[in-house]
Design a protein around this motif. Structure first.
Motif, PDB file in Angstrom:
ATOM      1  N   PRO A 196      41.576  58.400  14.571  1.00 25.57           N
ATOM      2  CA  PRO A 196      40.469  59.343  14.333  1.00 25.57           C
ATOM      3  C   PRO A 196      39.493  58.791  13.298  1.00 25.57           C
ATOM      4  O   PRO A 196      39.902  58.222  12.281  1.00 25.57           O
ATOM      5  CB  PRO A 196      41.176  60.597  13.815  1.00 25.57           C
ATOM      6  CG  PRO A 196      42.561  60.512  14.385  1.00 25.57           C
ATOM      7  CD  PRO A 196      42.888  59.038  14.389  1.00 25.57           C
ATOM      8  N   GLU A 205      35.943  61.945   8.406  1.00 26.46           N
ATOM      9  CA  GLU A 205      35.219  63.218   8.402  1.00 26.46           C
ATOM     10  C   GLU A 205      33.726  62.941   8.251  1.00 26.46           C
ATOM     11  O   GLU A 205      33.324  62.032   7.531  1.00 26.46           O
ATOM     12  CB  GLU A 205      35.719  64.066   7.241  1.00 26.46           C
ATOM     13  CG  GLU A 205      35.254  65.499   7.299  1.00 26.46           C
ATOM     14  CD  GLU A 205      35.899  66.340   6.219  1.00 26.46           C
ATOM     15  OE1 GLU A 205      35.179  67.153   5.626  1.00 26.46           O
ATOM     16  OE2 GLU A 205      37.111  66.180   5.970  1.00 26.46           O
ATOM     17  N   THR A 238      31.850  62.048  10.812  1.00 26.84           N
ATOM     18  CA  THR A 238      31.414  61.204  11.920  1.00 26.84           C
ATOM     19  C   THR A 238      30.747  62.073  12.981  1.00 26.84           C
ATOM     20  O   THR A 238      31.299  63.071  13.419  1.00 26.84           O
ATOM     21  CB  THR A 238      32.603  60.436  12.535  1.00 26.84           C
ATOM     22  OG1 THR A 238      33.177  59.590  11.541  1.00 26.84           O
ATOM     23  CG2 THR A 238      32.160  59.599  13.726  1.00 26.84           C
ATOM     24  N   LYS A 239      29.545  61.672  13.375  1.00 28.30           N
ATOM     25  CA  LYS A 239      28.800  62.420  14.391  1.00 28.30           C
ATOM     26  C   LYS A 239      28.741  61.678  15.716  1.00 28.30           C
ATOM     27  O   LYS A 239      28.386  62.256  16.736  1.00 28.30           O
ATOM     28  CB  LYS A 239      27.398  62.714  13.893  1.00 28.30           C
ATOM     29  CG  LYS A 239      27.404  63.664  12.714  1.00 28.30           C
ATOM     30  CD  LYS A 239      26.050  64.290  12.494  1.00 28.30           C
ATOM     31  CE  LYS A 239      26.190  65.412  11.499  1.00 28.30           C
ATOM     32  NZ  LYS A 239      25.434  65.258  10.317  1.00 28.30           N
ATOM     33  N   SER A 291      31.164  60.671  21.574  1.00 30.72           N
ATOM     34  CA  SER A 291      31.466  61.806  20.715  1.00 30.72           C
ATOM     35  C   SER A 291      32.529  61.421  19.686  1.00 30.72           C
ATOM     36  O   SER A 291      33.430  60.629  19.975  1.00 30.72           O
ATOM     37  CB  SER A 291      31.965  62.964  21.584  1.00 30.72           C
ATOM     38  OG  SER A 291      32.401  64.022  20.770  1.00 30.72           O
ATOM     39  N   ALA A 292      32.436  62.002  18.507  1.00 28.50           N
ATOM     40  CA  ALA A 292      33.387  61.704  17.430  1.00 28.50           C
ATOM     41  C   ALA A 292      34.811  62.112  17.771  1.00 28.50           C
ATOM     42  O   ALA A 292      35.762  61.595  17.186  1.00 28.50           O
ATOM     43  CB  ALA A 292      32.952  62.399  16.139  1.00 28.50           C
ATOM     44  N   ASP A 293      34.979  63.029  18.728  1.00 33.52           N
ATOM     45  CA  ASP A 293      36.341  63.446  19.076  1.00 33.52           C
ATOM     46  C   ASP A 293      36.955  62.607  20.197  1.00 33.52           C
ATOM     47  O   ASP A 293      38.109  62.797  20.562  1.00 33.52           O
ATOM     48  CB  ASP A 293      36.389  64.937  19.425  1.00 33.52           C
ATOM     49  CG  ASP A 293      35.509  65.311  20.598  1.00 33.52           C
ATOM     50  OD1 ASP A 293      34.791  64.444  21.123  1.00 33.52           O
ATOM     51  OD2 ASP A 293      35.535  66.491  20.989  1.00 33.52           O
ATOM     52  N   VAL A 294      36.211  61.640  20.709  1.00 36.03           N
ATOM     53  CA  VAL A 294      36.756  60.712  21.705  1.00 36.03           C
ATOM     54  C   VAL A 294      37.571  59.655  20.970  1.00 36.03           C
ATOM     55  O   VAL A 294      37.093  59.051  20.010  1.00 36.03           O
ATOM     56  CB  VAL A 294      35.616  60.048  22.517  1.00 36.03           C
ATOM     57  CG1 VAL A 294      36.149  58.930  23.390  1.00 36.03           C
ATOM     58  CG2 VAL A 294      34.894  61.078  23.362  1.00 36.03           C
ATOM     59  N   LEU A 295      38.810  59.455  21.415  1.00 30.47           N
ATOM     60  CA  LEU A 295      39.695  58.499  20.746  1.00 30.47           C
ATOM     61  C   LEU A 295      40.130  57.359  21.659  1.00 30.47           C
ATOM     62  O   LEU A 295      40.976  56.541  21.272  1.00 30.47           O
ATOM     63  CB  LEU A 295      40.937  59.207  20.186  1.00 30.47           C
ATOM     64  CG  LEU A 295      40.667  60.259  19.116  1.00 30.47           C
ATOM     65  CD1 LEU A 295      41.969  60.919  18.686  1.00 30.47           C
ATOM     66  CD2 LEU A 295      39.943  59.647  17.926  1.00 30.47           C
ATOM     67  N   GLU A 324      23.835  60.933  15.249  1.00 25.72           N
ATOM     68  CA  GLU A 324      23.864  60.737  16.692  1.00 25.72           C
ATOM     69  C   GLU A 324      22.664  59.858  17.020  1.00 25.72           C
ATOM     70  O   GLU A 324      21.541  60.165  16.613  1.00 25.72           O
ATOM     71  CB  GLU A 324      23.767  62.078  17.413  1.00 25.72           C
ATOM     72  CG  GLU A 324      24.989  62.946  17.208  1.00 25.72           C
ATOM     73  CD  GLU A 324      24.884  64.266  17.954  1.00 25.72           C
ATOM     74  OE1 GLU A 324      24.164  64.343  18.963  1.00 25.72           O
ATOM     75  OE2 GLU A 324      25.548  65.215  17.511  1.00 25.72           O
ATOM     76  N   SER A 340      41.585  52.125  22.479  1.00 26.32           N
ATOM     77  CA  SER A 340      41.864  53.378  21.769  1.00 26.32           C
ATOM     78  C   SER A 340      41.724  53.119  20.278  1.00 26.32           C
ATOM     79  O   SER A 340      41.784  51.984  19.819  1.00 26.32           O
ATOM     80  CB  SER A 340      43.272  53.897  22.105  1.00 26.32           C
ATOM     81  OG  SER A 340      44.257  52.969  21.695  1.00 26.32           O
TER      82      SER A 340
END
Length: 153
Positions: free
Chosen positions: A35, A38, A40-41, A66-70, A121, A32
């Motif tokens: 975040p 800002e 990040t693609k 994906s940038a929103d995967v943590l 990407e 894990s």
């Protein structure tokens, strides 16, 4: 902003549990991170062993996260494209996905998990090598994080 990478399975500099090695189930450990910055693609992950005889041995290449995967769960499936659309590269065992530690019987080896936050990407095909990923991310790294674990047989 600093990106931080951790695992519920082992701490920085700690011993990688047998389960995540060739002596166990040989499944990828859970990871894990905080975040990414800002802009990040996408994210890329590489795990390698610089203590391997002869060369740095690549154990895992994963990109297109994906940038929103943590986080990554334990036991990422060894598929070319994983749930969520990320792609596995080819490790130095000649396989797709994670290949756990399998050092010779000697002092402990260090395994570096490196996470890169990218401003692009990646347009690479599944099966890409570590070198192909490193070449593609050159000049596009917004932040990076590292987690090092050890394993000895």
């Amino acid at each position: 902003m600093q990106l931080q990478l951790k695992s519920a399975a082992f701490s920085e500099g700690g011993t990688i549990p047998r389960k995540y090695t060739c002596d166990g189930e040989d499944v990828s450990p859970p990871l894990s991170w905080t975040p990414p910055p800002e802009g990040t693609k996408g994210l890329a992950l590489i795990c390698d062993d610089p203590d391997a005889p002869g060369k740095t041995w690549v154990h895992w290449v994963l990109f297109g996260l994906s940038a929103d995967v943590l986080e990554l769960p334990e036991g990422m499936p060894p598929q070319r494209v994983v749930p969520g659309g990320a792609k596995h590269g080819t490790n130095d065992f000649g396989k797709i996905g994670y290949g756990g530690p399998r050092p010779p019987r000697a002092p402990a080896h260090r395994y570096f998990f490196k996470l890169y936050a990218l401003d692009v990407e990646l347009e690479l095909s599944a099966g890409a090598t570590k070198q192909e990923v490193l070449h593609a991310i050159q000049g596009h790294i917004l932040a990076e994080a590292q987690l090092m674990g050890r394993y000895r047989r």
